[in-house]
Design an enzyme around this catalytic site. Structure first.
Site, PDB file in Angstrom:
ATOM      1  N   HIS A  76      -8.831   1.160   0.267  1.00 24.96           N
ATOM      2  CA  HIS A  76      -8.681   0.155  -0.793  1.00 24.96           C
ATOM      3  C   HIS A  76     -10.043  -0.387  -1.219  1.00 24.96           C
ATOM      4  O   HIS A  76     -10.237  -1.594  -1.366  1.00 24.96           O
ATOM      5  CB  HIS A  76      -7.743  -0.975  -0.354  1.00 24.96           C
TER       6      HIS A  76
ATOM      7  N   SER B  12       0.834  -1.193   0.000  1.00 25.13           N
ATOM      8  CA  SER B  12       0.000   0.000   0.000  1.00 25.13           C
ATOM      9  C   SER B  12       0.878   1.255   0.000  1.00 25.13           C
ATOM     10  O   SER B  12       1.628   1.493  -0.957  1.00 25.13           O
ATOM     11  CB  SER B  12      -0.957  -0.036   1.193  1.00 25.13           C
TER      12      SER B  12
END
Length: 279
Positions: free
Chosen positions: A184, A79
């Site tokens: 996300h 990420s």
């Protein structure tokens, strides 16, 4: 010589000593962060992702500068860690990456607030197909596929509460995460376009070694687009680890803070004799 992949963590990896490490190792970068963010990100990291993301980036770059890895075959970041990995690989100036990280944190915080009451839940154990079915049945998105038996789902808080009860009844260990929104997932779509605009305005170079994208589980090809897409797409970490292995990596260095990614190495690649090197 054994070829090595270097791993850069994302949110949830901060340790109590991370701030001291960064201040001692890269004080000028910390001062830049304070100027950009408006305060010391380490002191305010528990408040929101707006501060936690720059703090993790600073600690990761500090950890990377302390490494002595001479046979790096590839890098990857989880990420947020993708920006750390790209900076370490020479694809972007560290100072530019810091500005992008600070913007990313602000945009994600604002997008989560705009979307309303959202969150994330980790499902541990069970079969991936069963976890995916639970996510589908309860209208949640898969946010992280971290390892066999470790998925993170994202969505509305009420749906997460319902899924948590169902998952525990189905034999999963379900842990609701302490996060500010449904990251996300499509819930933070409003952050993608302004982040892409800033990414496209940044100077990028070819990285010194391949950096594997969590969106495609393959080396980056269009860095700005893939970094922007990563805001709303699942982190395919299980596949990223396999891609690093396919690129020749047989040892893995987690630069920290923490050793979150080091602990995932043996779960994803159980046949390795050496699962990770201590950073």
């Amino acid at each position: 010589m054994t070829q090595t992949a270097v791993l850069f963590p994302g949110q949830g990896s901060l340790t109590p000593d991370a701030g001291d490490l960064a201040r001692n190792t890269c004080p000028e970068l910390v001062e830049q962060a304070i100027e950009i963010v408006g305060s010391d990100p380490f002191e305010r990291a528990p408040e929101s992702t707006e501060f936690a993301q720059p703090a993790i980036f600073l600690a990761s770059i500090a950890g990377w500068t302390q490494q002595d890895v001479t046979d790096t075959v590839a890098m990857a970041g989880h990420s947020l860690g993708e920006l750390s990995a790209l900076a370490a690989a020479g694809a972007v100036a560290v100072e530019d990456a810091l500005r992008l990280v600070a913007l990313r944190g602000r945009l994600m915080q604002a997008a989560a607030a705009k979307a309303g009451d959202g969150g994330m839940v980790a499902l541990l154990g069970g079969e991936p197909a069963d976890a995916e079915r639970l996510a589908h049945d309860h209208g949640l998105a898969i946010a992280n596929d971290n390892a066999p038996g470790q998925l993170v789902l994202s969505g509305e808080a009420e749906r997460i509460e319902t899924l948590t009860r169902a998952a525990r009844g189905a034999g999963f260990k379900a842990i609701v995460l302490d996060v500010a929104g449904a990251f996300h997932s499509p819930a933070v779509e409003s952050a993608r376009e302004p982040f892409l605009e800033a990414l496209r305005a940044t100077t990028w170079s070819d990285p010194d070694v391949p950096v594997v994208s969590g969106v495609t589980a393959a080396p980056f090809t269009d860095i700005p687009q893939q970094l922007a897409d990563a805001l709303v797409a699942p982190v395919r970490w299980r596949e990223v680890m396999q891609a690093l292995y396919d690129l020749g990596a047989r040892e893995f260095v987690d630069v920290g803070p923490g050793r979150v990614l080091a602990r995932l190495v043996p779960r994803n690649l159980p046949t390795l004799n050496q699962h990770a090197l201590a950073g």
